[in-house]
Design a protein around this motif. Structure first.
Motif, PDB file in Angstrom:
ATOM      1  N   PHE A 335       5.521   2.657   9.949  1.00 18.38           N
ATOM      2  CA  PHE A 335       6.201   3.455   8.926  1.00 18.38           C
ATOM      3  C   PHE A 335       5.201   4.170   8.034  1.00 18.38           C
ATOM      4  CE2 PHE A 335       9.216  -0.129   9.665  1.00 18.38           C
ATOM      5  CZ  PHE A 335      10.226   0.624  10.233  1.00 18.38           C
ATOM      6  N   SER A 336       5.601   5.329   7.532  1.00 19.74           N
ATOM      7  CA  SER A 336       4.726   6.001   6.574  1.00 19.74           C
ATOM      8  C   SER A 336       5.056   5.557   5.152  1.00 19.74           C
ATOM      9  CB  SER A 336       4.842   7.512   6.701  1.00 19.74           C
ATOM     10  OG  SER A 336       6.171   7.898   6.454  1.00 19.74           O
ATOM     11  N   SER A 337       6.163   4.853   5.008  1.00 17.65           N
ATOM     12  CA  SER A 337       6.513   4.288   3.706  1.00 17.65           C
ATOM     13  C   SER A 337       7.713   3.365   3.924  1.00 17.65           C
ATOM     14  CB  SER A 337       6.872   5.425   2.744  1.00 17.65           C
ATOM     15  OG  SER A 337       7.581   4.954   1.657  1.00 17.65           O
ATOM     16  N   ALA A 338       7.825   2.336   3.091  1.00 17.55           N
ATOM     17  CA  ALA A 338       8.994   1.443   3.214  1.00 17.55           C
ATOM     18  C   ALA A 338       9.432   1.003   1.824  1.00 17.55           C
ATOM     19  CB  ALA A 338       8.644   0.232   4.064  1.00 17.55           C
ATOM     20  N   PHE A 339      10.725   1.061   1.592  1.00 13.94           N
ATOM     21  CA  PHE A 339      11.282   0.500   0.365  1.00 13.94           C
ATOM     22  C   PHE A 339      11.613  -0.953   0.675  1.00 13.94           C
ATOM     23  CE2 PHE A 339      12.124   5.005   0.224  1.00 13.94           C
ATOM     24  CZ  PHE A 339      11.684   5.334  -1.051  1.00 13.94           C
ATOM     25  N   LEU A 370       4.945  -9.024   3.078  1.00 11.36           N
ATOM     26  CA  LEU A 370       5.517  -7.797   3.652  1.00 11.36           C
ATOM     27  C   LEU A 370       4.858  -6.565   3.022  1.00 11.36           C
ATOM     28  CD1 LEU A 370       7.657  -6.309   5.370  1.00 11.36           C
ATOM     29  CD2 LEU A 370       9.190  -6.446   3.403  1.00 11.36           C
ATOM     30  N   ILE A 371       4.725  -6.575   1.716  1.00 11.15           N
ATOM     31  CA  ILE A 371       4.130  -5.416   1.040  1.00 11.15           C
ATOM     32  C   ILE A 371       2.705  -5.196   1.543  1.00 11.15           C
ATOM     33  CG2 ILE A 371       3.270  -4.583  -1.177  1.00 11.15           C
ATOM     34  CD1 ILE A 371       5.790  -5.290  -2.388  1.00 11.15           C
ATOM     35  N   ALA A 372       1.939  -6.294   1.694  1.00 13.12           N
ATOM     36  CA  ALA A 372       0.550  -6.146   2.164  1.00 13.12           C
ATOM     37  C   ALA A 372       0.536  -5.527   3.560  1.00 13.12           C
ATOM     38  CB  ALA A 372      -0.139  -7.515   2.163  1.00 13.12           C
ATOM     39  N   CYS A 373       1.445  -5.987   4.416  1.00  8.70           N
ATOM     40  CA  CYS A 373       1.516  -5.476   5.784  1.00  8.70           C
ATOM     41  C   CYS A 373       1.919  -3.995   5.785  1.00  8.70           C
ATOM     42  CB  CYS A 373       2.531  -6.323   6.553  1.00  8.70           C
ATOM     43  SG  CYS A 373       2.832  -5.752   8.220  1.00  8.70           S
ATOM     44  N   VAL A 374       2.948  -3.666   4.984  1.00  8.50           N
ATOM     45  CA  VAL A 374       3.426  -2.276   4.931  1.00  8.50           C
ATOM     46  C   VAL A 374       2.310  -1.366   4.427  1.00  8.50           C
ATOM     47  CG1 VAL A 374       4.957  -0.729   3.634  1.00  8.50           C
ATOM     48  CG2 VAL A 374       5.890  -2.788   4.689  1.00  8.50           C
ATOM     49  N   GLU A 375       1.614  -1.811   3.374  1.00  8.15           N
ATOM     50  CA  GLU A 375       0.596  -0.933   2.777  1.00  8.15           C
ATOM     51  C   GLU A 375      -0.581  -0.717   3.712  1.00  8.15           C
ATOM     52  OE1 GLU A 375      -0.389  -1.940  -1.236  1.00  8.15           O
ATOM     53  OE2 GLU A 375       1.545  -1.129  -1.926  1.00  8.15           O
ATOM     54  N   TRP A 379      -1.234   3.112   4.678  1.00  7.59           N
ATOM     55  CA  TRP A 379      -2.546   3.668   4.333  1.00  7.59           C
ATOM     56  C   TRP A 379      -3.234   4.234   5.588  1.00  7.59           C
ATOM     57  CZ3 TRP A 379      -6.832   0.636   1.171  1.00  7.59           C
ATOM     58  CH2 TRP A 379      -7.688   1.554   0.599  1.00  7.59           C
ATOM     59  N   ALA A 380      -3.182   3.438   6.669  1.00  3.07           N
ATOM     60  CA  ALA A 380      -3.801   3.898   7.921  1.00  3.07           C
ATOM     61  C   ALA A 380      -3.121   5.175   8.416  1.00  3.07           C
ATOM     62  CB  ALA A 380      -3.695   2.801   8.983  1.00  3.07           C
ATOM     63  N   GLU A 381      -1.782   5.244   8.294  1.00  4.74           N
ATOM     64  CA  GLU A 381      -1.061   6.450   8.735  1.00  4.74           C
ATOM     65  C   GLU A 381      -1.428   7.643   7.852  1.00  4.74           C
ATOM     66  OE1 GLU A 381       1.192   6.828  11.481  1.00  4.74           O
ATOM     67  OE2 GLU A 381       0.017   5.031  11.912  1.00  4.74           O
ATOM     68  N   ASN A 382      -1.522   7.405   6.548  1.00  4.15           N
ATOM     69  CA  ASN A 382      -1.860   8.507   5.636  1.00  4.15           C
ATOM     70  C   ASN A 382      -3.277   9.018   5.892  1.00  4.15           C
ATOM     71  OD1 ASN A 382       0.607   8.558   4.435  1.00  4.15           O
ATOM     72  ND2 ASN A 382      -0.021   7.581   2.526  1.00  4.15           N
ATOM     73  N   LYS A 383      -4.201   8.100   6.222  1.00  4.85           N
ATOM     74  CA  LYS A 383      -5.592   8.530   6.450  1.00  4.85           C
ATOM     75  C   LYS A 383      -5.694   9.521   7.611  1.00  4.85           C
ATOM     76  CE  LYS A 383      -8.007   4.469   4.680  1.00  4.85           C
ATOM     77  NZ  LYS A 383      -8.490   3.144   5.077  1.00  4.85           N
ATOM     78  N   PRO A 449      -2.292   4.460  -0.057  1.00  5.85           N
ATOM     79  CA  PRO A 449      -1.112   3.941   0.667  1.00  5.85           C
ATOM     80  C   PRO A 449       0.178   4.686   0.344  1.00  5.85           C
ATOM     81  CG  PRO A 449      -2.403   2.129  -0.238  1.00  5.85           C
ATOM     82  CD  PRO A 449      -3.008   3.392  -0.776  1.00  5.85           C
ATOM     83  N   HIS A 450       0.293   5.209  -0.889  1.00  4.82           N
ATOM     84  CA  HIS A 450       1.567   5.818  -1.273  1.00  4.82           C
ATOM     85  C   HIS A 450       1.494   7.310  -1.568  1.00  4.82           C
ATOM     86  CE1 HIS A 450       3.279   1.849  -1.462  1.00  4.82           C
ATOM     87  NE2 HIS A 450       2.269   1.469  -2.214  1.00  4.82           N
ATOM     88  N   HIS A 451       0.315   7.912  -1.442  1.00  7.41           N
ATOM     89  CA  HIS A 451       0.231   9.354  -1.701  1.00  7.41           C
ATOM     90  C   HIS A 451      -1.010   9.938  -1.045  1.00  7.41           C
ATOM     91  CE1 HIS A 451      -2.326   7.794  -5.016  1.00  7.41           C
ATOM     92  NE2 HIS A 451      -3.032   8.884  -4.768  1.00  7.41           N
TER      93      HIS A 451
END
Ligand code: SF4
Length: 505
Positions: A335-339, A370-375, A379-383, A449-451
């Motif tokens: 995912f590129s982001s998850a709520f 979960l948050i650590a895994c998502v981030e 982050w890797a996707e955003n890079k 990770p978020h921007h």
């Protein structure tokens, strides 16, 4: 002294809680009140003539918060004769007459199906000097037919349906917003065109389950057709939608997304859990394999699509193995982001009384993992985007640190948040000339990770009609566009939302 007491028009303020459905409903409430002659109270005004609470029933303590807020307003109202308080939204739909029993200084309680009655109810309450409570059990008039005061010059919400035919056990929507009611495609497209005529560039089609759109008029391909029809609207640059449901997701929608140039390469598709057992207990009738299969097809058709999701941790009965399965799906879906939400009981939902409610420390610990895994993944996707050029629709209020950093902010076509540097004075893309609603192209220089950040000067800046409207301080207003639905159903039982699949449980 209220404004009306001083001889001016009556002023109003709307306080909104909860999900996008409520945010959009509040735009309608504002539109209706302004059509009825009210004017919006200034930011600093602490005694508007009318205060409307558009409530949410999602949180366990939502009612405490409402009654606390109402309690604070009581002495204000006592000091200002003529002031009125109205309560609408999901909690109003749920608590109905209880609200005026617990807070007899409330003037009007209205439900999620009769927003359109608010001005009349306020008038009647004033005339009769008595509280008015009106809750309809079923949709009377499709809410999108009401006049709307839009909050943005460049982006607008357009309802395609209300209610939901699913029965997810954590969700209050079916009991409060009722069965799905679909709006006619022609009416939806008229509203989209009306927005575009006012300069709006981006439209988000809104429904609790957009993939089942058409169920009412017997066309299971209606949503894909609607996306393609949006592609025909000149001047509409970006089309988004929320929320899809994996159960009803059909391949024609993926094809329509990929083949319609103004449909953005982004998909927000709630996962909720990666465990099939938990999905079963949630009464969400897809399984993780189906979910991942949709993502695979979306990526095959749109390799650059950003996929985002909602995940609940700590659903009753969730075991460590169930939770690990959620982490597996997160890693696979990239995912590129998850709520992410910690499960909390919503009164009135089946899950609230299920066995196996988890202790808070267990939920908290899983949530942090979960948050650590998502981030790590986001982050890797955003890079991967560093060095890429993106198109940014300049936004208001997206960059909290912009003033300090000297950047501006907006969303890329794939929905990612971009903070970008502006050009020097007199250069293209200088800070003075860029307005919210304008379009900028810039190159990504840093990923978080978020921007994303873009710290070189913009490559281009396009002034738009939305930017002109923002500069002139105009916001689009759409009149009640046609009647989306005939009067449906009779007052009889009860509904209001908050949260669709895309919002916090
Ligand atoms: S979570 Fe979404 S699909 Fe499920 S019942 Fe609620 S609104 Fe419907």
């Amino acid at each position: 002294m209220t404004t009306a007491a001083a001889g001016g028009p009556r002023t109003y303020q709307v306080r909104t809680y909860g999900c996008q459905m409520n945010v959009h409903d509040s735009e309608r409430i504002s539109g209706l009140l302004e059509q009825a002659g009210y004017v919006r109270a200034g930011e600093a005004e602490d005694t508007p003539d009318v205060v409307v609470f558009n409530t949410c029933a999602v949180r366990e303590n939502a009612d405490n918060r409402l009654y606390g807020n109402l309690g604070h307003l009581r002495p204000v109202k006592n000091r200002h004769p003529g002031m009125q308080i109205a309560v609408g939204g999901c909690l109003a739909q749920k608590d109905r007459g209880d609200i005026v029993r617990r807070a007899p200084w409330v003037d009007v309680v209205f439900g999620t199906h009769n927003i359109g009655s608010l001005p009349v109810l306020l008038e009647r309450a004033r005339h009769n000097a008595a509280a008015e409570v009106e809750i309809l059990e079923a949709l009377d008039v499709f809410p999108s037919t009401l006049p709307t005061r839009r909050e943005s010059t460049y982006a607008g919400w357009v309802s395609i349906s209300v209610g939901c035919n699913n029965t997810c056990t954590f969700c209050i929507v079916p009991s409060l917003r009722g069965k799905e009611k679909d709006r006619r495609p022609g009416d939806i497209l008229s509203e989209v065109r009306a927005l575009v005529d006012e300069g709006v560039l981006e439209v988000t089609l809104l429904g609790q389950n957009v993939n089942s759109y058409g169920v009412e008029f017997g066309d299971r391909y209606a949503f894909g057709k609607l996306l393609r029809a949006c592609g025909e609207i000149d001047g509409l640059e970006r089309v988004r939608f929320t929320s899809p449901h994996p159960k009803d997701f059909t391949d024609d929608v993926i094809a329509a997304m990929a083949e319609t140039p103004n449909v953005c390469p982004s998909l927000h598709m709630p996962l909720q859990s990666g465990s099939d057992d938990v999905l079963r207990a949630m009464r969400r009738s897809y399984r993780s394999e189906k979910y991942l299969g949709i993502i695979e097809k979306v990526r095959a058709a749109m390799p650059d699509a950003a996929i985002t999701t909602d995940i609940i941790v700590g659903f009753p009965g969730e075991t460590e193995a169930d939770f690990e399965r959620t982490l597996d799906v997160v890693r696979e879906a990239r995912f590129s982001s998850a709520f992410t939400f910690q499960y909390s009981k919503r009164p009135g939902t089946p899950a609230a009384t299920m066995d196996g409610q988890l202790p808070k420390p267990v939920v908290q610990e899983r949530y942090e993992r979960l948050i650590a895994c998502v981030e790590e993944i986001t982050w890797a996707e955003n890079k991967k985007l560093v060095g890429e050029t993106v198109e940014v629709l300049v936004a208001v209020g997206e960059g909290r640190k912009d003033e300090r950093t000297g950047r501006m902010s907006g969303r890329a076509r794939d929905g990612r948040l971009v903070h970008f540097a502006t050009g020097g004075a007199g250069e293209p893309g200088d800070a003075e000339s860029i307005r919210p609603g304008d379009i900028v192209h810039t190159t990504i220089t840093y990923a978080a990770p978020h921007h994303l950040n873009a710290d070189g000067a913009p490559l281009s800046h396009r002034r738009t009609r939305a930017g002109d409207a923002a500069e002139a301080g105009r916001s689009p207003r759409t009149p009640g566009v046609l009647l989306g639905l005939p009067t449906i159903g009779a007052p009889a039982a009860a509904p209001a939302p908050t949260t669709g699949c895309a919002v916090s449980p």
